[in-house]
Design a protein around this motif. Structure first.
Motif, PDB file in Angstrom:
ATOM      1  N   ASP A  28       0.802  -1.224   0.000  1.00  0.00           N
ATOM      2  CA  ASP A  28       0.000   0.000   0.000  1.00  0.00           C
ATOM      3  C   ASP A  28       0.832   1.270   0.000  1.00  0.00           C
ATOM      4  OD1 ASP A  28      -2.490  -1.218  -0.117  1.00  0.00           O
ATOM      5  OD2 ASP A  28      -2.603  -1.474   2.063  1.00  0.00           O
ATOM      6  N   ALA A  29       2.161   1.158  -0.109  1.00  0.00           N
ATOM      7  CA  ALA A  29       2.974   2.369  -0.251  1.00  0.00           C
ATOM      8  C   ALA A  29       2.563   3.129  -1.504  1.00  0.00           C
ATOM      9  CB  ALA A  29       4.455   2.008  -0.315  1.00  0.00           C
ATOM     10  N   ARG A  30       2.130   2.408  -2.522  1.00  0.00           N
ATOM     11  CA  ARG A  30       1.724   3.022  -3.797  1.00  0.00           C
ATOM     12  C   ARG A  30       0.499   3.910  -3.665  1.00  0.00           C
ATOM     13  NH1 ARG A  30       0.501  -2.623  -6.747  1.00  0.00           N
ATOM     14  NH2 ARG A  30       2.368  -3.113  -5.522  1.00  0.00           N
ATOM     15  N   SER A  31      -0.213   3.816  -2.554  1.00  0.00           N
ATOM     16  CA  SER A  31      -1.403   4.653  -2.377  1.00  0.00           C
ATOM     17  C   SER A  31      -1.048   6.053  -1.883  1.00  0.00           C
ATOM     18  CB  SER A  31      -2.389   3.994  -1.406  1.00  0.00           C
ATOM     19  OG  SER A  31      -1.885   3.974  -0.086  1.00  0.00           O
ATOM     20  N   TRP A  32       0.213   6.287  -1.485  1.00  0.00           N
ATOM     21  CA  TRP A  32       0.614   7.663  -1.131  1.00  0.00           C
ATOM     22  C   TRP A  32       1.977   8.058  -1.672  1.00  0.00           C
ATOM     23  CZ3 TRP A  32       4.421   8.758   2.857  1.00  0.00           C
ATOM     24  CH2 TRP A  32       4.858   7.639   3.569  1.00  0.00           C
ATOM     25  N   ILE A  33       2.642   7.124  -2.397  1.00  0.00           N
ATOM     26  CA  ILE A  33       3.884   7.457  -3.098  1.00  0.00           C
ATOM     27  C   ILE A  33       3.872   6.738  -4.446  1.00  0.00           C
ATOM     28  CG2 ILE A  33       6.403   7.464  -3.010  1.00  0.00           C
ATOM     29  CD1 ILE A  33       6.212   6.872  -0.012  1.00  0.00           C
ATOM     30  N   PRO A  34       4.095   7.441  -5.563  1.00  0.00           N
ATOM     31  CA  PRO A  34       4.284   6.743  -6.842  1.00  0.00           C
ATOM     32  C   PRO A  34       5.664   6.108  -6.844  1.00  0.00           C
ATOM     33  CG  PRO A  34       4.526   9.111  -7.127  1.00  0.00           C
ATOM     34  CD  PRO A  34       4.156   8.900  -5.697  1.00  0.00           C
ATOM     35  N   ILE A  35       5.737   4.783  -6.867  1.00  0.00           N
ATOM     36  CA  ILE A  35       6.981   4.122  -6.515  1.00  0.00           C
ATOM     37  C   ILE A  35       7.019   2.714  -7.106  1.00  0.00           C
ATOM     38  CG2 ILE A  35       6.204   2.968  -4.392  1.00  0.00           C
ATOM     39  CD1 ILE A  35       8.695   4.230  -3.015  1.00  0.00           C
ATOM     40  N   ARG A  64      20.073   4.263   4.398  1.00  0.00           N
ATOM     41  CA  ARG A  64      20.208   2.839   4.085  1.00  0.00           C
ATOM     42  C   ARG A  64      19.107   2.427   3.107  1.00  0.00           C
ATOM     43  NH1 ARG A  64      23.750   0.354   7.511  1.00  0.00           N
ATOM     44  NH2 ARG A  64      24.316   1.498   9.395  1.00  0.00           N
ATOM     45  N   PRO A  65      19.440   1.698   2.054  1.00  0.00           N
ATOM     46  CA  PRO A  65      18.415   1.284   1.088  1.00  0.00           C
ATOM     47  C   PRO A  65      17.383   0.357   1.737  1.00  0.00           C
ATOM     48  CG  PRO A  65      20.628   1.042   0.173  1.00  0.00           C
ATOM     49  CD  PRO A  65      20.800   1.289   1.643  1.00  0.00           C
ATOM     50  N   ILE A  66      16.114   0.702   1.573  1.00  0.00           N
ATOM     51  CA  ILE A  66      15.029  -0.095   2.138  1.00  0.00           C
ATOM     52  C   ILE A  66      13.931  -0.268   1.089  1.00  0.00           C
ATOM     53  CG2 ILE A  66      15.456   0.652   4.516  1.00  0.00           C
ATOM     54  CD1 ILE A  66      13.103   2.599   4.203  1.00  0.00           C
ATOM     55  N   PRO A  67      13.113  -1.306   1.204  1.00  0.00           N
ATOM     56  CA  PRO A  67      11.974  -1.457   0.290  1.00  0.00           C
ATOM     57  C   PRO A  67      10.884  -0.446   0.618  1.00  0.00           C
ATOM     58  CG  PRO A  67      11.965  -3.197   1.938  1.00  0.00           C
ATOM     59  CD  PRO A  67      13.253  -2.443   2.128  1.00  0.00           C
ATOM     60  N   ALA A  68       9.988  -0.248  -0.318  1.00  0.00           N
ATOM     61  CA  ALA A  68       8.954   0.788  -0.180  1.00  0.00           C
ATOM     62  C   ALA A  68       8.073   0.566   1.034  1.00  0.00           C
ATOM     63  CB  ALA A  68       8.114   0.834  -1.455  1.00  0.00           C
ATOM     64  N   TYR A  69       7.821  -0.688   1.389  1.00  0.00           N
ATOM     65  CA  TYR A  69       6.879  -0.928   2.480  1.00  0.00           C
ATOM     66  C   TYR A  69       7.412  -0.472   3.837  1.00  0.00           C
ATOM     67  CZ  TYR A  69       9.379  -5.220   3.968  1.00  0.00           C
ATOM     68  OH  TYR A  69      10.310  -6.118   4.430  1.00  0.00           O
ATOM     69  N   LEU A  70       8.704  -0.153   3.938  1.00  0.00           N
ATOM     70  CA  LEU A  70       9.276   0.310   5.197  1.00  0.00           C
ATOM     71  C   LEU A  70       9.306   1.835   5.316  1.00  0.00           C
ATOM     72  CD1 LEU A  70      12.239  -2.163   5.828  1.00  0.00           C
ATOM     73  CD2 LEU A  70       9.981  -2.124   6.890  1.00  0.00           C
ATOM     74  N   ILE A  71       8.876   2.548   4.294  1.00  0.00           N
ATOM     75  CA  ILE A  71       8.759   4.005   4.403  1.00  0.00           C
ATOM     76  C   ILE A  71       7.502   4.307   5.222  1.00  0.00           C
ATOM     77  CG2 ILE A  71       8.541   6.184   3.165  1.00  0.00           C
ATOM     78  CD1 ILE A  71       9.861   4.873   0.765  1.00  0.00           C
ATOM     79  N   ALA A  72       7.675   4.965   6.366  1.00  0.00           N
ATOM     80  CA  ALA A  72       6.552   5.158   7.285  1.00  0.00           C
ATOM     81  C   ALA A  72       6.458   6.614   7.724  1.00  0.00           C
ATOM     82  CB  ALA A  72       6.705   4.248   8.503  1.00  0.00           C
ATOM     83  N   ILE A  73       5.223   7.022   8.048  1.00  0.00           N
ATOM     84  CA  ILE A  73       4.954   8.387   8.482  1.00  0.00           C
ATOM     85  C   ILE A  73       3.967   8.355   9.640  1.00  0.00           C
ATOM     86  CG2 ILE A  73       3.134   8.568   6.728  1.00  0.00           C
ATOM     87  CD1 ILE A  73       3.539  11.523   6.610  1.00  0.00           C
TER      88      ILE A  73
END
Length: 247
Positions: A169-176, A221-230
């Motif tokens: 669901d990262a794609r629902s708030w970041i085009p990625i 550090r390189p991480i997958p999209a699902y670990l980007i959190a707010i």
């Protein structure tokens, strides 16, 4: 003394054992061959094409709108186009896109058909393109964003926003490129109401609010999209010692 027959048997075992040990020490090492597992399997839940081009870094500049339950701003993606493709495909889910540029030049783009996990965003690029910027607004019903009202928050004074990207669901708030196959660094600037504190899964998290309501973050550090959190809320930091604490 051992019987003669047993003595000969033990002597033979010692000779054969020494011979085998010598052979093991001098046996040529067998290098592992190529296996299909060395190539990541295709992610059927992502529209992106990381075998053609990869996002290496994301820069976010987002404004948090609690009244509309939306994020507005831009995402700038650094690219590694190792095949020279002329198409960048990103994962999105109900994003309202207003403008896209490639290396500062207006780019043409289109949405592909949805198959249940959002829509592929197809951006025309050049083999030399190194940066793409997407200006957009999220949907009020973005599945990766949770908007708690005042009544749902502790103290019932202010609302609370937090993200939950797993599994895709990262794609629902970041085009990625929303697949664990792709790992990237990121930085972000968040604009939030002045009495709320913003946090992210990155360095430079503040321990108290500021008057501007602007917070900046860096993940090196390189991480997958699902670990980007707010997270944005009426948060306070409590220190345990010089190294640890809790919000």
């Amino acid at each position: 003394m051992l019987p003669r027959r047993l003595s000969l048997f033990l002597a033979a075992l010692l000779v054969f054992g020494a011979s085998d040990a010598f052979a093991v020490r001098h046996r040529a090492a067998r290098h592992p061959g190529f296996s299909a597992l060395d190539v990541p399997p295709a992610d059927v839940f992502s529209y992106s094409e990381p075998s053609q081009i990869r996002v290496t870094h994301v820069s976010l500049d987002l404004t948090v709108d609690f009244a509309q339950r939306r994020l507005r701003g831009s995402a700038t993606l650094d690219l590694n186009n190792f095949t020279g493709t002329r198409m960048l495909v990103l994962d999105t889910n109900n994003l309202a896109i207003s403008r896209i540029t490639r290396d500062g030049i207006t780019a043409t783009w289109s949405y592909g058909p949805s198959i249940g996990d959002g829509q592929p965003l197809r951006i025309d690029i050049e083999p030399s393109t190194r940066e793409v910027t997407i200006e957009y607004t999220t949907s009020a019903s973005a599945p990766g964003l949770n908007w708690n009202t005042e009544a749902q928050s502790y103290g019932r004074q202010r609302p609370y926003l937090y993200s939950l990207n797993e599994p895709n669901d990262a794609r629902s708030w970041i085009p990625i490129q929303d697949t664990p196959t792709v790992r990237m660094t990121y930085d972000a600037t968040l604009h939030v109401p002045a009495d709320l504190l913003a946090l992210m899964s990155a360095e430079n998290n503040a321990r108290a609010t500021n008057d501007s309501g602007v917070y900046s973050f860096t993940m090196t550090r390189p991480i997958p999209a699902y670990l980007i959190a707010i997270a944005v809320a009426r948060l306070e930091f409590r220190e345990f010692d010089e190294r640890t604490g809790v919000y």
